[in-house]
Design a protein around this motif. Structure first.
Motif, short mmCIF file in Angstrom:
data_model
loop_
_atom_site.label_atom_id
_atom_site.label_comp_id
_atom_site.label_asym_id
_atom_site.label_seq_id
_atom_site.Cartn_x
_atom_site.Cartn_y
_atom_site.Cartn_z
N ALA A 1 -38.28 -6.01 -17.41
CA ALA A 1 -39.38 -6.28 -16.48
C ALA A 1 -39.34 -5.33 -15.29
CB ALA A 1 -39.32 -7.73 -16.00
N GLU A 2 -38.17 -5.12 -14.73
CA GLU A 2 -38.06 -4.20 -13.59
C GLU A 2 -38.43 -2.79 -14.01
OE1 GLU A 2 -34.23 -4.44 -11.68
OE2 GLU A 2 -34.44 -6.59 -11.33
N ALA A 3 -38.04 -2.38 -15.21
CA ALA A 3 -38.38 -1.05 -15.71
C ALA A 3 -39.89 -0.90 -15.87
CB ALA A 3 -37.67 -0.78 -17.03
N ILE A 4 -40.55 -1.93 -16.37
CA ILE A 4 -42.01 -1.89 -16.55
C ILE A 4 -42.71 -1.77 -15.20
CG2 ILE A 4 -44.01 -3.26 -17.27
CD1 ILE A 4 -42.07 -4.44 -19.49
N VAL A 5 -42.32 -2.58 -14.24
CA VAL A 5 -42.92 -2.54 -12.90
C VAL A 5 -42.69 -1.18 -12.25
CG1 VAL A 5 -42.80 -3.52 -10.57
CG2 VAL A 5 -42.81 -5.03 -12.57
N ARG A 6 -41.47 -0.70 -12.31
CA ARG A 6 -41.12 0.60 -11.72
C ARG A 6 -41.93 1.73 -12.37
NH1 ARG A 6 -36.01 0.27 -12.58
NH2 ARG A 6 -36.08 1.34 -14.58
N ILE B 1 -33.97 2.88 -21.07
CA ILE B 1 -32.87 1.93 -21.23
C ILE B 1 -32.64 1.32 -19.86
CG2 ILE B 1 -30.44 1.65 -21.78
CD1 ILE B 1 -30.99 3.13 -24.18
N ASP B 2 -32.72 -0.02 -19.80
CA ASP B 2 -32.57 -0.70 -18.53
C ASP B 2 -32.13 -2.13 -18.81
OD1 ASP B 2 -33.27 -2.15 -15.99
OD2 ASP B 2 -34.10 -0.20 -15.46
N SER B 3 -31.26 -2.65 -17.99
CA SER B 3 -30.78 -4.02 -18.20
C SER B 3 -31.85 -5.05 -17.86
CB SER B 3 -29.51 -4.28 -17.38
OG SER B 3 -29.77 -4.06 -16.02
N SER B 4 -32.90 -4.63 -17.16
CA SER B 4 -34.01 -5.53 -16.85
C SER B 4 -35.31 -4.87 -17.31
CB SER B 4 -34.09 -5.83 -15.35
OG SER B 4 -35.28 -6.55 -15.09
N GLY C 1 -35.98 -17.16 -20.48
CA GLY C 1 -36.50 -16.19 -19.53
C GLY C 1 -37.83 -15.66 -20.01
N SER C 2 -38.50 -14.90 -19.19
CA SER C 2 -39.77 -14.32 -19.57
C SER C 2 -39.96 -13.00 -18.84
CB SER C 2 -40.92 -15.26 -19.22
OG SER C 2 -42.14 -14.61 -19.41
N GLN C 3 -39.91 -11.93 -19.62
CA GLN C 3 -40.13 -10.61 -19.03
C GLN C 3 -41.55 -10.53 -18.46
OE1 GLN C 3 -37.63 -8.37 -18.64
NE2 GLN C 3 -36.39 -9.98 -19.56
N THR C 4 -42.49 -11.14 -19.15
CA THR C 4 -43.88 -11.12 -18.68
C THR C 4 -44.00 -11.82 -17.34
OG1 THR C 4 -44.62 -11.11 -20.98
CG2 THR C 4 -46.25 -11.69 -19.30
N GLU D 1 -32.33 -2.69 -23.76
CA GLU D 1 -31.21 -3.02 -22.88
C GLU D 1 -29.99 -2.19 -23.30
OE1 GLU D 1 -30.59 -7.13 -21.88
OE2 GLU D 1 -32.66 -7.60 -22.38
N PRO D 2 -29.16 -1.80 -22.33
CA PRO D 2 -27.95 -1.04 -22.68
C PRO D 2 -26.95 -1.93 -23.42
CG PRO D 2 -27.95 -1.58 -20.35
CD PRO D 2 -29.28 -2.04 -20.90
#
Length: 148
Positions: free
Chosen positions: A99-104, A94-97, A130-133, A40-41
């Motif tokens: 999970a979104e970075a993984i999906v993208r 580097i991404d604030s999310s 929360g849960s990134q998974t 995360e940034p």
């Protein structure tokens, strides 16, 4: 079956279990293997607090720390991959999310399996932490192997 496995890791002990599973799958399948770590940034309020604490350039200091962590993490991953006989591509974003970075990333690189770990928290713990998974599971069409 699977031709390109994405292993998501944050470097934790639990994530190492996911790394081991992903590497163990890649070799017999002859699958390409990419390991993604997302940081995360530095949040603006943290940078401000660091400046108030006397750190002149907190963003550069943070970037240096992240670089050092990733160098160590990637050295470990490369060693484990070598021991498994698997070639890996190592990637850091580097991404604030995360999970979104993984999906993208999985979609962009054409991965057909995502391997990641989960603490398996439930109820209030999951809501609070929360849960990134869980976010990855909800937001991807790529199969996800969750290691606990």
């Amino acid at each position: 079956m699977y031709r390109h496995i994405l292993i998501a890791t944050d470097g934790s002990d639990l994530a190492r279990k996911g790394l081991e599973h992903g590497l163990s799958l890649a070799r017999p399948l002859g699958a390409k293997c990419t390991v993604l770590s997302v940081s995360e940034p530095l949040r603006p309020e943290m940078a401000s607090a660091a400046r108030m604490g006397g750190i002149d350039d907190p963003v550069s200091r943070y970037d240096q720390q992240i670089d050092a962590i990733m160098k160590e993490r990637f050295a470990f991953i490369q060693q484990r991959a070598s021991e498994h006989g698997v070639a890996v591509e190592l990637t850091h974003e580097i991404d604030s999310s995360p999970a979104e970075a993984i999906v993208r990333f999985a979609k962009l690189k054409g991965c057909d399996l995502i391997v990641m770990s989960s603490h398996g928290r439930r109820g209030l713990q999951k809501v609070l932490l929360g849960s990134q998974t869980a976010e990855v599971l909800v937001n991807t069409t790529v199969p996800v192997l969750v290691i606990r």
